[in-house]
Motif scaffolding. Structure first.
Motif, PDB file in Angstrom:
ATOM      1  N   ILE A  27       0.819  -1.222   0.000  1.00  0.00           N
ATOM      2  CA  ILE A  27       0.000   0.000   0.000  1.00  0.00           C
ATOM      3  C   ILE A  27       0.850   1.268   0.000  1.00  0.00           C
ATOM      4  CG2 ILE A  27      -1.994  -1.116   1.058  1.00  0.00           C
ATOM      5  CD1 ILE A  27      -1.220   0.310   3.676  1.00  0.00           C
ATOM      6  N   ILE A  28       2.144   1.142   0.278  1.00  0.00           N
ATOM      7  CA  ILE A  28       3.054   2.281   0.157  1.00  0.00           C
ATOM      8  C   ILE A  28       3.675   2.191  -1.232  1.00  0.00           C
ATOM      9  CG2 ILE A  28       5.112   3.437   1.014  1.00  0.00           C
ATOM     10  CD1 ILE A  28       4.475   2.345   3.783  1.00  0.00           C
ATOM     11  N   THR A  29       3.253   3.093  -2.094  1.00  0.00           N
ATOM     12  CA  THR A  29       3.665   3.007  -3.497  1.00  0.00           C
ATOM     13  C   THR A  29       4.760   4.001  -3.877  1.00  0.00           C
ATOM     14  OG1 THR A  29       1.855   4.488  -4.093  1.00  0.00           O
ATOM     15  CG2 THR A  29       1.432   2.115  -4.235  1.00  0.00           C
ATOM     16  N   LYS A  30       4.999   4.979  -3.017  1.00  0.00           N
ATOM     17  CA  LYS A  30       6.023   5.984  -3.303  1.00  0.00           C
ATOM     18  C   LYS A  30       6.900   6.146  -2.064  1.00  0.00           C
ATOM     19  CE  LYS A  30       6.519  10.762  -4.839  1.00  0.00           C
ATOM     20  NZ  LYS A  30       5.818  12.005  -5.135  1.00  0.00           N
ATOM     21  N   VAL A  31       8.210   5.975  -2.235  1.00  0.00           N
ATOM     22  CA  VAL A  31       9.144   6.091  -1.115  1.00  0.00           C
ATOM     23  C   VAL A  31      10.266   7.050  -1.510  1.00  0.00           C
ATOM     24  CG1 VAL A  31      10.730   4.873   0.408  1.00  0.00           C
ATOM     25  CG2 VAL A  31       8.658   3.723  -0.381  1.00  0.00           C
ATOM     26  N   LYS A  32      10.469   8.056  -0.684  1.00  0.00           N
ATOM     27  CA  LYS A  32      11.606   8.973  -0.836  1.00  0.00           C
ATOM     28  C   LYS A  32      12.484   8.778   0.389  1.00  0.00           C
ATOM     29  CE  LYS A  32      10.390  12.081  -4.169  1.00  0.00           C
ATOM     30  NZ  LYS A  32      11.026  13.113  -4.904  1.00  0.00           N
ATOM     31  N   SER A  33      13.780   9.013   0.225  1.00  0.00           N
ATOM     32  CA  SER A  33      14.659   8.912   1.382  1.00  0.00           C
ATOM     33  C   SER A  33      15.735   9.987   1.316  1.00  0.00           C
ATOM     34  CB  SER A  33      15.289   7.522   1.460  1.00  0.00           C
ATOM     35  OG  SER A  33      16.160   7.304   0.385  1.00  0.00           O
ATOM     36  N   THR A  34      16.188  10.378   2.500  1.00  0.00           N
ATOM     37  CA  THR A  34      17.220  11.403   2.610  1.00  0.00           C
ATOM     38  C   THR A  34      17.955  11.229   3.931  1.00  0.00           C
ATOM     39  OG1 THR A  34      17.702  13.766   2.544  1.00  0.00           O
ATOM     40  CG2 THR A  34      15.650  13.125   3.619  1.00  0.00           C
ATOM     41  N   GLY A  35      19.160  11.765   3.974  1.00  0.00           N
ATOM     42  CA  GLY A  35      19.944  11.773   5.197  1.00  0.00           C
ATOM     43  C   GLY A  35      20.012  13.143   5.836  1.00  0.00           C
ATOM     44  N   SER A  36      19.262  14.086   5.290  1.00  0.00           N
ATOM     45  CA  SER A  36      19.328  15.473   5.743  1.00  0.00           C
ATOM     46  C   SER A  36      17.973  15.964   6.230  1.00  0.00           C
ATOM     47  CB  SER A  36      19.796  16.354   4.580  1.00  0.00           C
ATOM     48  OG  SER A  36      19.495  17.702   4.807  1.00  0.00           O
TER      49      SER A  36
END
Length: 73
Positions: A27-36
């Motif tokens: 159900i989670i179709t969009k994932v963004k990631s960052t270290g900041s």
């Protein structure tokens, strides 16, 4: 469907969480990631994010400051 943001200063941790989400949570179709924290705030200002996975031990700031920064966004 839902979107998620992963905020962690460790690239391997971000990748692992992203992979687990893709494998187990359809159900989670969009994932963004960052270290900041600054980049996370920009993402939250400009995009719809339903779930935030937040590292509570970031070198930039402690969890209270991180949560406040994200709330403002």
């Amino acid at each position: 469907m839902y979107s998620a943001l992963i905020l962690d200063d460790e690239p391997l941790v971000r990748k692992t969480i992203e992979d687990l989400i893709k494998l187990t949570c359809k159900i989670i179709t969009k994932v963004k990631s960052t270290g900041s924290i600054d980049e996370a705030a920009r993402i939250l200002l400009h995009e719809k994010v339903d779930i935030v996975f937040l590292d509570i031990e970031m070198p930039e700031m402690n969890r209270r400051r991180a949560i406040r920064a994200l709330e403002i966004a």
